[in-house]
Write a protein that holds these residues in place. Structure first.
Motif, PDB file in Angstrom:
ATOM      1  N   ALA A 144      44.563  31.078  64.076  1.00  0.00           N
ATOM      2  CA  ALA A 144      43.447  30.800  64.993  1.00  0.00           C
ATOM      3  C   ALA A 144      43.723  31.290  66.408  1.00  0.00           C
ATOM      4  CB  ALA A 144      43.154  29.302  65.005  1.00  0.00           C
ATOM      5  N   GLN A 145      44.995  31.314  66.817  1.00  0.00           N
ATOM      6  CA  GLN A 145      45.293  31.706  68.201  1.00  0.00           C
ATOM      7  C   GLN A 145      45.070  33.192  68.452  1.00  0.00           C
ATOM      8  OE1 GLN A 145      49.408  30.813  68.878  1.00  0.00           O
ATOM      9  NE2 GLN A 145      50.169  32.323  67.398  1.00  0.00           N
ATOM     10  N   GLN A 182      41.430  25.700  63.736  1.00  0.00           N
ATOM     11  CA  GLN A 182      42.582  25.717  64.646  1.00  0.00           C
ATOM     12  C   GLN A 182      43.597  24.628  64.283  1.00  0.00           C
ATOM     13  OE1 GLN A 182      40.468  25.296  68.343  1.00  0.00           O
ATOM     14  NE2 GLN A 182      40.405  27.518  68.741  1.00  0.00           N
ATOM     15  N   PRO A 223      46.799  26.958  62.907  1.00  0.00           N
ATOM     16  CA  PRO A 223      46.903  27.311  64.341  1.00  0.00           C
ATOM     17  C   PRO A 223      47.479  28.696  64.583  1.00  0.00           C
ATOM     18  CG  PRO A 223      48.586  25.710  63.713  1.00  0.00           C
ATOM     19  CD  PRO A 223      47.663  25.826  62.547  1.00  0.00           C
TER      20      PRO A 223
END
Length: 292
Positions: free
Chosen positions: A109-110, A102, A106
């Motif tokens: 990963a979200q 993350q 990011p």
């Protein structure tokens, strides 16, 4: 006749003045030999230090299977840490792996609904050359599959190969210059002997021993080797400081350390080798050509 250092030194410097061109040539060749040897020592020291530094950063990552129990993970960690090749091992749980992912990516990963990342163990080695052996032991341990082990074996192998090529090339060049130095110093001493053959005959007639006659020529070769090697040693030390300063300013991301080379011991070794070259060349010449 007794040993007289002052006399031998005076005779040696007189011989060098009488055969100045050959003496300068002999000292210059010794300088080149010691310079190549010194550069080889610098390259070897810095490359070895780089490999060591990279080796400290090289990690073998072994991923645990999804069905691995906490007991199996604990046993695997304890076994791996006990291996002599392993400097340090770190357990990375599924949660920690997801957190790292993350932080690094990011945006991707979200969009994850669950955690697809496996737990793993990160292994640092004392010597990066042991990577293959440790990877094989991980598979043999039964805790990991071959495809679950990741390590930069190709990079390590290339570094070791390049280091070997550079070292052998420099050794070959040093050997050639060393032979040239010995032969040139030998020729310079031979000219001195020929120019002073009448004086040597007189010394022998008045009772001078062979060692007494030979000593000025041995000292002459030693001085020639000392001069050439001392200048070369200073140049090598300067090159090392220059290279370290340049590397730190221009390639700061590369692990070039000023402590990789022990300048005092390097200078001592280079000067000692130069003196040995000078003595060997003069002794060879005296032994073969001193006919009185």
């Amino acid at each position: 006749m007794r040993f007289n250092l002052g006399f031998f030194l005076r005779e040696a410097f007189k011989n060098m003045r009488l055969n100045l061109l050959m003496s300068v040539t002999a000292a210059t060749t010794t300088f080149m030999c010691i310079l190549v040897l010194g550069i080889g020592m610098l390259v070897n020291a810095h490359v070895s230090d780089i490999i060591r530094s990279i080796g400290e950063r090289v990690e073998i990552t072994a991923f645990f299977p999804e069905d691995a129990t906490q007991q199996e993970i604990r046993q695997a960690r304890e076994e791996v840490q006990s291996w002599p090749e392993v400097r340090e091992s770190t357990y990375v749980s599924k949660e920690e792996a997801l957190q790292r992912f993350q932080e690094s990516l990011p945006e991707i990963a979200q969009n994850l609904e669950d955690n697809p990342l496996p737990a793993s163990i990160e292994i640092s080695l004392h010597d990066p050359a042991d990577s293959q052996a440790v990877a094989d032991r991980l598979v043999e341990s039964g805790y990991f599959a071959r495809e679950d082990i990741s390590y930069p074996a190709q990079t390590i192998d290339r570094l070791n190969t390049i280091t070997g090529y550079i070292t052998w090339a420099l050794r070959g060049a040093t050997a050639l210059f060393l032979i040239s130095s010995v032969l040139l110093i030998s020729n310079a001493i031979r000219l001195s002997i020929f120019a002073r053959r009448k004086e040597i005959e007189i010394q022998k007639l008045v009772g001078a021993s062979d060692n007494f006659v030979r000593m000025p020529f041995v000292v002459e070769g030693m001085v020639q080797g000392l001069i050439g090697s001392a200048v070369a040693a200073l140049v090598v030390v300067w090159l090392n400081f220059f290279f370290v300063d340049w590397a730190n300013r221009n390639i700061p991301f590369f692990p070039i350390s000023a402590t990789a080379v022990d300048t005092v011991s390097t200078m001592a070794i280079l000067i000692a080798v130069g003196v040995i070259i000078g003595v060997a060349g003069s002794y060879l010449s005296v032994r073969r050509f001193l006919k009185v």
